[in-house]
Design a protein around this motif. Structure first.
Motif, PDB file in Angstrom:
ATOM      1  N   THR A  58       0.825  -1.215   0.000  1.00  0.00           N
ATOM      2  CA  THR A  58       0.000   0.000   0.000  1.00  0.00           C
ATOM      3  C   THR A  58       0.857   1.263   0.000  1.00  0.00           C
ATOM      4  O   THR A  58       0.326   2.355  -0.185  1.00  0.00           O
ATOM      5  CB  THR A  58      -0.953   0.028   1.217  1.00  0.00           C
ATOM      6  OG1 THR A  58      -0.163  -0.005   2.402  1.00  0.00           O
ATOM      7  CG2 THR A  58      -1.926  -1.139   1.183  1.00  0.00           C
ATOM      8  N   GLN A  59       2.159   1.144   0.232  1.00  0.00           N
ATOM      9  CA  GLN A  59       3.028   2.314   0.178  1.00  0.00           C
ATOM     10  C   GLN A  59       3.900   2.243  -1.061  1.00  0.00           C
ATOM     11  O   GLN A  59       3.896   1.256  -1.772  1.00  0.00           O
ATOM     12  CB  GLN A  59       3.911   2.363   1.429  1.00  0.00           C
ATOM     13  CG  GLN A  59       3.177   2.880   2.646  1.00  0.00           C
ATOM     14  CD  GLN A  59       3.326   1.938   3.811  1.00  0.00           C
ATOM     15  OE1 GLN A  59       4.411   1.478   4.077  1.00  0.00           O
ATOM     16  NE2 GLN A  59       2.225   1.643   4.477  1.00  0.00           N
ATOM     17  N   CYS A  60       4.669   3.300  -1.267  1.00  0.00           N
ATOM     18  CA  CYS A  60       5.555   3.367  -2.428  1.00  0.00           C
ATOM     19  C   CYS A  60       6.501   2.172  -2.458  1.00  0.00           C
ATOM     20  O   CYS A  60       6.595   1.471  -3.450  1.00  0.00           O
ATOM     21  CB  CYS A  60       6.331   4.681  -2.384  1.00  0.00           C
ATOM     22  SG  CYS A  60       7.608   4.796  -3.644  1.00  0.00           S
ATOM     23  N   CYS A  61       7.215   1.946  -1.361  1.00  0.00           N
ATOM     24  CA  CYS A  61       8.122   0.790  -1.293  1.00  0.00           C
ATOM     25  C   CYS A  61       7.400  -0.360  -0.602  1.00  0.00           C
ATOM     26  O   CYS A  61       6.811  -0.176   0.466  1.00  0.00           O
ATOM     27  CB  CYS A  61       9.388   1.144  -0.515  1.00  0.00           C
ATOM     28  SG  CYS A  61      10.530   2.166  -1.467  1.00  0.00           S
ATOM     29  N   PRO A  62       7.424  -1.559  -1.195  1.00  0.00           N
ATOM     30  CA  PRO A  62       6.787  -2.699  -0.527  1.00  0.00           C
ATOM     31  C   PRO A  62       7.495  -2.990   0.798  1.00  0.00           C
ATOM     32  O   PRO A  62       8.705  -2.856   0.902  1.00  0.00           O
ATOM     33  CB  PRO A  62       6.962  -3.860  -1.511  1.00  0.00           C
ATOM     34  CG  PRO A  62       7.882  -3.396  -2.574  1.00  0.00           C
ATOM     35  CD  PRO A  62       8.047  -1.921  -2.466  1.00  0.00           C
ATOM     36  N   GLN A  63       6.713  -3.347   1.809  1.00  0.00           N
ATOM     37  CA  GLN A  63       7.274  -3.637   3.127  1.00  0.00           C
ATOM     38  C   GLN A  63       6.854  -5.019   3.577  1.00  0.00           C
ATOM     39  O   GLN A  63       5.736  -5.454   3.308  1.00  0.00           O
ATOM     40  CB  GLN A  63       6.792  -2.603   4.151  1.00  0.00           C
ATOM     41  CG  GLN A  63       7.378  -1.222   3.923  1.00  0.00           C
ATOM     42  CD  GLN A  63       6.923  -0.243   4.987  1.00  0.00           C
ATOM     43  OE1 GLN A  63       5.786  -0.266   5.430  1.00  0.00           O
ATOM     44  NE2 GLN A  63       7.832   0.626   5.400  1.00  0.00           N
ATOM     45  N   CYS A  64       7.766  -5.686   4.295  1.00  0.00           N
ATOM     46  CA  CYS A  64       7.468  -7.029   4.799  1.00  0.00           C
ATOM     47  C   CYS A  64       6.684  -6.912   6.096  1.00  0.00           C
ATOM     48  O   CYS A  64       7.108  -6.240   7.023  1.00  0.00           O
ATOM     49  CB  CYS A  64       8.765  -7.804   5.026  1.00  0.00           C
ATOM     50  SG  CYS A  64       8.424  -9.506   5.491  1.00  0.00           S
ATOM     51  N   LYS A  65       5.542  -7.552   6.134  1.00  0.00           N
ATOM     52  CA  LYS A  65       4.709  -7.536   7.341  1.00  0.00           C
ATOM     53  C   LYS A  65       4.876  -8.817   8.160  1.00  0.00           C
ATOM     54  O   LYS A  65       4.634  -8.814   9.355  1.00  0.00           O
ATOM     55  CB  LYS A  65       3.230  -7.377   6.955  1.00  0.00           C
ATOM     56  CG  LYS A  65       2.888  -5.987   6.483  1.00  0.00           C
ATOM     57  CD  LYS A  65       2.902  -5.024   7.650  1.00  0.00           C
ATOM     58  CE  LYS A  65       2.837  -3.586   7.203  1.00  0.00           C
ATOM     59  NZ  LYS A  65       3.554  -2.684   8.072  1.00  0.00           N
ATOM     60  N   GLU A  66       5.254  -9.920   7.500  1.00  0.00           N
ATOM     61  CA  GLU A  66       5.380 -11.188   8.226  1.00  0.00           C
ATOM     62  C   GLU A  66       6.462 -12.038   7.586  1.00  0.00           C
ATOM     63  O   GLU A  66       6.490 -12.198   6.375  1.00  0.00           O
ATOM     64  CB  GLU A  66       4.039 -11.936   8.185  1.00  0.00           C
ATOM     65  CG  GLU A  66       3.993 -13.163   9.069  1.00  0.00           C
ATOM     66  CD  GLU A  66       2.681 -13.935   8.922  1.00  0.00           C
ATOM     67  OE1 GLU A  66       2.682 -15.102   9.332  1.00  0.00           O
ATOM     68  OE2 GLU A  66       1.694 -13.391   8.387  1.00  0.00           O
ATOM     69  N   ARG A  67       7.350 -12.556   8.436  1.00  0.00           N
ATOM     70  CA  ARG A  67       8.430 -13.426   7.949  1.00  0.00           C
ATOM     71  C   ARG A  67       8.128 -14.874   8.285  1.00  0.00           C
ATOM     72  O   ARG A  67       7.506 -15.165   9.298  1.00  0.00           O
ATOM     73  CB  ARG A  67       9.758 -13.080   8.634  1.00  0.00           C
ATOM     74  CG  ARG A  67      10.382 -11.818   8.160  1.00  0.00           C
ATOM     75  CD  ARG A  67      11.712 -11.664   8.854  1.00  0.00           C
ATOM     76  NE  ARG A  67      12.258 -10.330   8.671  1.00  0.00           N
ATOM     77  CZ  ARG A  67      13.377  -9.927   9.219  1.00  0.00           C
ATOM     78  NH1 ARG A  67      14.071 -10.732   9.992  1.00  0.00           N
ATOM     79  NH2 ARG A  67      13.824  -8.706   9.001  1.00  0.00           N
ATOM     80  N   LYS A  68       8.624 -15.755   7.448  1.00  0.00           N
ATOM     81  CA  LYS A  68       8.486 -17.198   7.677  1.00  0.00           C
ATOM     82  C   LYS A  68       9.531 -17.596   8.726  1.00  0.00           C
ATOM     83  O   LYS A  68      10.707 -17.293   8.556  1.00  0.00           O
ATOM     84  CB  LYS A  68       8.755 -17.901   6.344  1.00  0.00           C
ATOM     85  CG  LYS A  68       8.583 -19.374   6.348  1.00  0.00           C
ATOM     86  CD  LYS A  68       8.714 -19.879   4.917  1.00  0.00           C
ATOM     87  CE  LYS A  68       9.562 -21.108   4.907  1.00  0.00           C
ATOM     88  NZ  LYS A  68       9.894 -21.577   3.597  1.00  0.00           N
ATOM     89  N   ASN A  69       9.116 -18.241   9.803  1.00  0.00           N
ATOM     90  CA  ASN A  69      10.063 -18.620  10.849  1.00  0.00           C
ATOM     91  C   ASN A  69      10.161 -20.148  10.977  1.00  0.00           C
ATOM     92  O   ASN A  69      10.251 -20.692  12.057  1.00  0.00           O
ATOM     93  CB  ASN A  69       9.671 -17.988  12.196  1.00  0.00           C
ATOM     94  CG  ASN A  69       8.330 -18.489  12.679  1.00  0.00           C
ATOM     95  OD1 ASN A  69       7.563 -19.078  11.921  1.00  0.00           O
ATOM     96  ND2 ASN A  69       8.041 -18.278  13.943  1.00  0.00           N
TER      97      ASN A  69
END
Length: 177
Positions: A59-70
């Motif tokens: 939703t922003q200009c640069c994609p952001q990680c909201k959840e990482r695979k652990n």
């Protein structure tokens, strides 16, 4: 409607921007500059997403990680990050932080016998009969002299604590009566 061509730029909702104004053409788009030739949009240098990202916010200009695979998936099973597990008696694996599984295979020490046995659920062969060597084709125990026939005495050159065993026994022949 008045003709805006050449006088401004329009975003996706129809809003008009004057030449020289900065605007976002869409909800996730990066800012653009309105020029006489139209919108000038330069994609900024965005930080790279984490390789284990499984939920990306665009939703922003640069994609952001909201959840990482652990976790790691390996041969149909799931393992937690940094978890160690055995896949065979000889193969130990670990779920690395980057999501990859690294495995190491056990190196077996040299056996102190010529008749090692593989046991189920054990990686390395074991000497059930203790240290030994060959006298011709016969297996004889280490550390003892063994008479292989009337004229021949053999023994395994065996150094206790070092497990250095010669595979063939040292044999001496005697005068026979």
């Amino acid at each position: 409607y008045p003709d805006y061509r050449g006088k401004g730029c329009v975003d996706e909702s129809g809003f008009v921007y004057a030449i020289g104004e900065k605007f976002a053409p869409g909800p996730s788009a990066c800012p653009c500059l309105c020029t006489e030739e139209g919108p000038l949009c330069i994609q900024p240098e965005c930080p790279r997403l984490h390789p284990r990202c499984i939920h990306v916010d665009t939703t922003q200009c640069c994609p952001q990680c909201k959840e990482r695979k652990n976790y790691c998936e390996f041969r149909g099973k799931t393992y937690q990050t940094l978890e160690e597990f055995m896949v065979s008696p000889c193969e130990k694996c670990r779920c690395e932080a980057n999501g990859e599984v690294l495995c190491t295979v056990s190196a077996c020490p040299q056996t102190e016998c010529v008749d090692p046995v593989y046991e189920p659920d054990q990686c390395c062969p074991i000497c059930k009969n203790g240290p030994n060597c060959f006298a011709e084709t016969t297996v004889i125990p280490a550390g003892r002299e063994v008479k292989t026939d009337e004229c021949t005495i053999c023994h395994c050159t065996y150094e206790e604590g070092t497990w250095r065993i010669e595979r063939q026994a040292m044999c001496t022949r005697h005068e026979c009566k």
